[in-house]
Design an enzyme around this catalytic site. Structure first.
Site, PDB file in Angstrom:
ATOM      1  N   PHE A  20       0.810  -1.226   0.000  1.00  0.00           N
ATOM      2  CA  PHE A  20       0.000   0.000   0.000  1.00  0.00           C
ATOM      3  C   PHE A  20       0.838   1.267   0.000  1.00  0.00           C
ATOM      4  O   PHE A  20       0.349   2.338  -0.340  1.00  0.00           O
ATOM      5  CB  PHE A  20      -0.940   0.023   1.225  1.00  0.00           C
ATOM      6  CG  PHE A  20      -0.255   0.399   2.513  1.00  0.00           C
ATOM      7  CD1 PHE A  20      -0.006   1.727   2.829  1.00  0.00           C
ATOM      8  CD2 PHE A  20       0.167  -0.569   3.424  1.00  0.00           C
ATOM      9  CE1 PHE A  20       0.647   2.092   4.007  1.00  0.00           C
ATOM     10  CE2 PHE A  20       0.813  -0.230   4.598  1.00  0.00           C
ATOM     11  CZ  PHE A  20       1.053   1.107   4.886  1.00  0.00           C
ATOM     12  N   CYS A  78       9.694   1.677   3.609  1.00  0.00           N
ATOM     13  CA  CYS A  78      10.576   0.576   4.005  1.00  0.00           C
ATOM     14  C   CYS A  78      11.985   1.082   4.268  1.00  0.00           C
ATOM     15  O   CYS A  78      12.804   0.364   4.819  1.00  0.00           O
ATOM     16  CB  CYS A  78      10.586  -0.511   2.950  1.00  0.00           C
ATOM     17  SG  CYS A  78      11.388   0.023   1.447  1.00  0.00           S
ATOM     18  N   LYS A 114      -1.050  -7.328  -9.312  1.00  0.00           N
ATOM     19  CA  LYS A 114      -2.041  -7.450  -8.240  1.00  0.00           C
ATOM     20  C   LYS A 114      -1.685  -6.422  -7.166  1.00  0.00           C
ATOM     21  O   LYS A 114      -0.784  -6.622  -6.358  1.00  0.00           O
ATOM     22  CB  LYS A 114      -2.055  -8.861  -7.628  1.00  0.00           C
ATOM     23  CG  LYS A 114      -3.339  -9.077  -6.851  1.00  0.00           C
ATOM     24  CD  LYS A 114      -3.226  -9.597  -5.451  1.00  0.00           C
ATOM     25  CE  LYS A 114      -2.471  -8.954  -4.399  1.00  0.00           C
ATOM     26  NZ  LYS A 114      -3.161  -7.953  -3.576  1.00  0.00           N
ATOM     27  N   SER A 129       5.456  -6.874   3.552  1.00  0.00           N
ATOM     28  CA  SER A 129       6.025  -7.164   4.866  1.00  0.00           C
ATOM     29  C   SER A 129       6.837  -8.459   4.836  1.00  0.00           C
ATOM     30  O   SER A 129       6.637  -9.318   3.973  1.00  0.00           O
ATOM     31  CB  SER A 129       4.892  -7.269   5.883  1.00  0.00           C
ATOM     32  OG  SER A 129       4.000  -8.284   5.463  1.00  0.00           O
ATOM     33  N   GLU A 162       9.473  -3.980  13.317  1.00  0.00           N
ATOM     34  CA  GLU A 162       9.045  -2.912  12.416  1.00  0.00           C
ATOM     35  C   GLU A 162       7.754  -2.286  12.953  1.00  0.00           C
ATOM     36  O   GLU A 162       6.794  -2.990  13.258  1.00  0.00           O
ATOM     37  CB  GLU A 162       8.792  -3.465  11.006  1.00  0.00           C
ATOM     38  CG  GLU A 162       8.417  -2.376  10.017  1.00  0.00           C
ATOM     39  CD  GLU A 162       8.297  -2.873   8.572  1.00  0.00           C
ATOM     40  OE1 GLU A 162       7.775  -3.974   8.354  1.00  0.00           O
ATOM     41  OE2 GLU A 162       8.738  -2.139   7.666  1.00  0.00           O
TER      42      GLU A 162
HETATM   43  P1  NAD Z   1       1.647  -6.682   3.128  1.00  0.00           P
HETATM   44  O1  NAD Z   1       2.713  -7.708   3.229  1.00  0.00           O
HETATM   45  O2  NAD Z   1       0.538  -6.721   4.101  1.00  0.00           O
HETATM   46  O3  NAD Z   1       0.936  -6.754   1.681  1.00  0.00           O
HETATM   47  C1  NAD Z   1       1.686  -6.681   0.479  1.00  0.00           C
HETATM   48  C2  NAD Z   1       0.908  -7.381  -0.631  1.00  0.00           C
HETATM   49  O4  NAD Z   1       0.771  -8.763  -0.320  1.00  0.00           O
HETATM   50  C3  NAD Z   1      -0.504  -6.852  -0.849  1.00  0.00           C
HETATM   51  O5  NAD Z   1      -0.785  -6.855  -2.230  1.00  0.00           O
HETATM   52  C4  NAD Z   1      -1.374  -7.863  -0.106  1.00  0.00           C
HETATM   53  O6  NAD Z   1      -2.674  -7.969  -0.662  1.00  0.00           O
HETATM   54  C5  NAD Z   1      -0.604  -9.157  -0.289  1.00  0.00           C
HETATM   55  N1  NAD Z   1      -0.731 -10.091   0.838  1.00  0.00           N
HETATM   56  C6  NAD Z   1      -0.978  -9.791   2.143  1.00  0.00           C
HETATM   57  N2  NAD Z   1      -0.955 -10.908   2.897  1.00  0.00           N
HETATM   58  C7  NAD Z   1      -0.676 -11.933   2.062  1.00  0.00           C
HETATM   59  C8  NAD Z   1      -0.512 -13.340   2.259  1.00  0.00           C
HETATM   60  N3  NAD Z   1      -0.621 -13.893   3.460  1.00  0.00           N
HETATM   61  N4  NAD Z   1      -0.230 -14.090   1.181  1.00  0.00           N
HETATM   62  C9  NAD Z   1      -0.094 -13.545  -0.036  1.00  0.00           C
HETATM   63  N5  NAD Z   1      -0.251 -12.216  -0.279  1.00  0.00           N
HETATM   64  C10 NAD Z   1      -0.525 -11.405   0.754  1.00  0.00           C
HETATM   65  O7  NAD Z   1       2.391  -5.263   3.122  1.00  0.00           O
HETATM   66  P2  NAD Z   1       1.741  -3.810   3.209  1.00  0.00           P
HETATM   67  O8  NAD Z   1       1.202  -3.596   4.573  1.00  0.00           O
HETATM   68  O9  NAD Z   1       0.874  -3.555   2.035  1.00  0.00           O
HETATM   69  O10 NAD Z   1       3.057  -2.905   3.003  1.00  0.00           O
HETATM   70  C11 NAD Z   1       3.897  -2.513   4.052  1.00  0.00           C
HETATM   71  C12 NAD Z   1       5.103  -3.426   4.161  1.00  0.00           C
HETATM   72  O11 NAD Z   1       5.820  -3.424   2.930  1.00  0.00           O
HETATM   73  C13 NAD Z   1       6.095  -2.960   5.216  1.00  0.00           C
HETATM   74  O12 NAD Z   1       6.544  -4.074   5.935  1.00  0.00           O
HETATM   75  C14 NAD Z   1       7.218  -2.341   4.400  1.00  0.00           C
HETATM   76  O13 NAD Z   1       8.475  -2.337   5.042  1.00  0.00           O
HETATM   77  C15 NAD Z   1       7.219  -3.221   3.201  1.00  0.00           C
HETATM   78  N6  NAD Z   1       7.834  -2.588   2.039  1.00  0.00           N
HETATM   79  C16 NAD Z   1       9.047  -3.054   1.628  1.00  0.00           C
HETATM   80  C17 NAD Z   1       9.686  -2.454   0.560  1.00  0.00           C
HETATM   81  C18 NAD Z   1      11.028  -2.933   0.100  1.00  0.00           C
HETATM   82  O14 NAD Z   1      11.455  -2.515  -0.968  1.00  0.00           O
HETATM   83  N7  NAD Z   1      11.713  -3.788   0.845  1.00  0.00           N
HETATM   84  C19 NAD Z   1       9.072  -1.378  -0.112  1.00  0.00           C
HETATM   85  C20 NAD Z   1       7.819  -0.953   0.310  1.00  0.00           C
HETATM   86  C21 NAD Z   1       7.210  -1.563   1.404  1.00  0.00           C
END
Ligand code: NAD
Length: 483
Positions: free
Chosen positions: A150, A282, A174, A227, A383
């Site tokens: 997000f 992140c 997606k 995450s 985090e």
């Molecule tokens: P999230 O892991 O909750 O969701 C990310 C994506 O995965 C979404 O599209 C979601 O629908 C999907 N998803 C969620 N749970 C899932 C599951 N169990 N199985 C398969 N797909 C699933 O992350 P978020 O809350 O949207 O984003 C924030 C996180 O992203 C933070 O931890 C941040 O540090 C990380 N982030 C990392 C980077 C990087 O480059 N390392 C960049 C941006 C954000």
């Protein structure tokens, strides 16, 4: 009437096969922006089939023509720059300037993709044996997909999609169901390009749709950003189903400040790093490790400047820090602050129970500083992904490096100093994938791979830069002899 989002399948906007929806909320106003389908396996089948059907013709389209589509795409996005900014602010909660930065960074990834014809070669050795030549031909692989978070709803999809398709693959995105409107706009603009049907596809949904993408036999590779627990699931699921995978995870980024650092520069950059995008980056600095005499003046100045930050709705130009993504995120962040305080941290600036005039229902957390944090506390280890900065004290540079390297994350780390010796030692010894020296947010530009180690990255080839060229192509070795 609230807009009901559709999938983009084979060049057409198509409703999900299920009418189950979730709402997309503006986190600052709490207003409903749209409804997004929960999605189904049939929806994933539809986009995967469309992308697979489009692949043979697309891979034989000259790479220069493929790149030209992205050249026109860039122009169309530039023309609607402020529309993208507005959508990002409305669905994510960040400020206008932060959204402008995001859109600009997204465009830079398109620039990289436009230049790919210059670097996407294979290689050849003549006469590897008498009269025999050996060639490594670089080829696209088929259908790739991205599952995105997000927090950068416009930029992160552009880290992957333009590069993948210029290299001759077809694509499925997606996006996060919390912020699907930026993706929607990206595809509305893409639709104006009249690309061959099925080259780019969009499927909405949550966990089940992600799983269906990763398990689909027609998908050859997945880029994930989100995450760490989910990144690990994605890495394992993709490996089990024989896919290429790059899974970028969460973070706990440290900023070390030496006594010889320029205090003004350090404070300014730490402020941007910790509170930019309300800490939902992140690469956000989350723990400051102040060495020796740097500690007291640094803490006092950070508290002074953080207290003065104007928190509000991102669309208002005077706002310096926006909202967090949801009520659930606000509750999680406040709970983590409370746990930190219970473990002994001192809340010298407390952003819990923040209210913003005119936005009583908004998901706001005020800038928070926890002092006296020690390495064993949850706020030092986990985090938080909100505007919370923990301050720790170290007696020496070596102690600071040990603190950093004990983290299970390895996304980024920064050092503020005027010493070349400390700077070199830091780059050399710190186990993180993106290093900033007198830089608060060490964000790799589009032509460099986005680093990440330990629990912050699962895979081999990172997103962006030369790694992306390798990730989205395979090499076929041809050994030939002619008579
Ligand atoms: P999230 O892991 O909750 O969701 C990310 C994506 O995965 C979404 O599209 C979601 O629908 C999907 N998803 C969620 N749970 C899932 C599951 N169990 N199985 C398969 N797909 C699933 O992350 P978020 O809350 O949207 O984003 C924030 C996180 O992203 C933070 O931890 C941040 O540090 C990380 N982030 C990392 C980077 C990087 O480059 N390392 C960049 C941006 C954000």
């Amino acid at each position: 009437m609230v807009q009901k989002l559709q999938n983009y399948v084979g060049g057409q906007w198509v409703s999900s096969t299920s009418d189950k929806m979730t709402t997309v909320i503006n986190p600052a106003t709490c207003g409903v922006l749209a409804e997004v389908p929960v999605g189904t396996r049939e929806d994933v089948d539809a986009v995967a089939n469309a992308a697979a059907e489009a692949f043979p013709e697309w891979r034989s389209t000259p790479i220069l023509s493929r790149a030209q589509y992205m050249y026109r795409y860039k122009t169309l996005i530039e023309n609607r720059f402020e529309d993208f900014v507005r959508v990002v602010v409305e669905e994510n909660g960040k400020t206008r300037d932060e959204a402008r930065g995001e859109v600009r960074r997204g465009i830079e990834s398109i620039d990289f993709a436009i230049g790919l014809p210059n670097i996407a070669q294979g290689y050849k050795v003549e006469d590897i044996s008498s009269g025999i030549d050996e060639t490594a031909e670089r080829q696209p692989m088929g259908v790739f997909a991205a599952i995105t978070p997000f927090n950068f709803p416009m930029m992160v999809p552009l880290w992957f999609l333009p590069t993948a398709i210029v290299l001759g693959n077809t694509y499925i995105l997606k996006p996060s169901p919390q912020t699907p409107l930026s993706a929607q706009l990206l595809y509305e603009v893409m639709d104006e390009l009249d690309m061959p049907e099925g080259v780019v596809n969009l499927v909405h949904g949550g966990v089940d749709v992600s799983m269906a993408v990763m398990e689909h036999p027609k998908v050859v590779g997945v880029s994930f950003v989100g995450s760490s627990p989910v990144a690990k699931i994605v890495y394992e699921t993709c490996a089990k189903h024989g896919k290429r995978v790059q899974a970028q995870g969460g973070a706990k980024n440290h900023i070390v400040v030496m006594p010889d650092a320029d205090m003004g520069v350090s404070v300014k950059n730490i402020m941007g790093s910790a509170y930019g995008c309300a800490g939902q980056r992140c690469l956000a600095g989350s723990v400051v490790v102040a060495v020796g005499d740097a500690y007291e003046p640094l803490r006092d100045e950070l508290v002074k400047q953080a207290s003065a930050l104007r928190v509000g709705y991102g669309l208002e130009e005077t706002t310096q820090m926006g909202s967090v993504i949801s009520h659930a995120a606000r509750e999680r962040i406040e709970k983590m602050i409370t746990e930190g305080v219970a473990e002994g941290a001192n809340p010298v600036l407390d952003g819990r129970n923040k209210s913003v005039e005119g936005f009583a229902d908004g998901s706001f957390v005020g800038p928070t500083i926890l002092d006296g944090v020690t390495a064993d506390m949850s706020v030092a280890r986990d985090e938080i992904f909100g505007p919370v900065l923990s301050i720790m004290k170290a007696d020496s540079f070596d102690e600071a490096v040990d603190i950093l390297n004990s983290s299970r994350y390895g996304n980024s780390a920064s050092l503020f100093t005027n010493s070349g010796k400390y700077a070199r030692d830091f780059k050399y010894r710190v186990d993180a994938g993106n290093i900033g020296i007198n830089i608060g947010v060490a964000a790799a530009t589009a032509s460099f791979p986005f680093g990440g180690k330990k629990d912050s990255f699962f895979g081999d080839l990172h997103g962006q830069g030369p790694d992306a060229l390798e990730f989205f192509t395979d090499r076929k070795i041809v050994i030939e002899r002619w008579f």
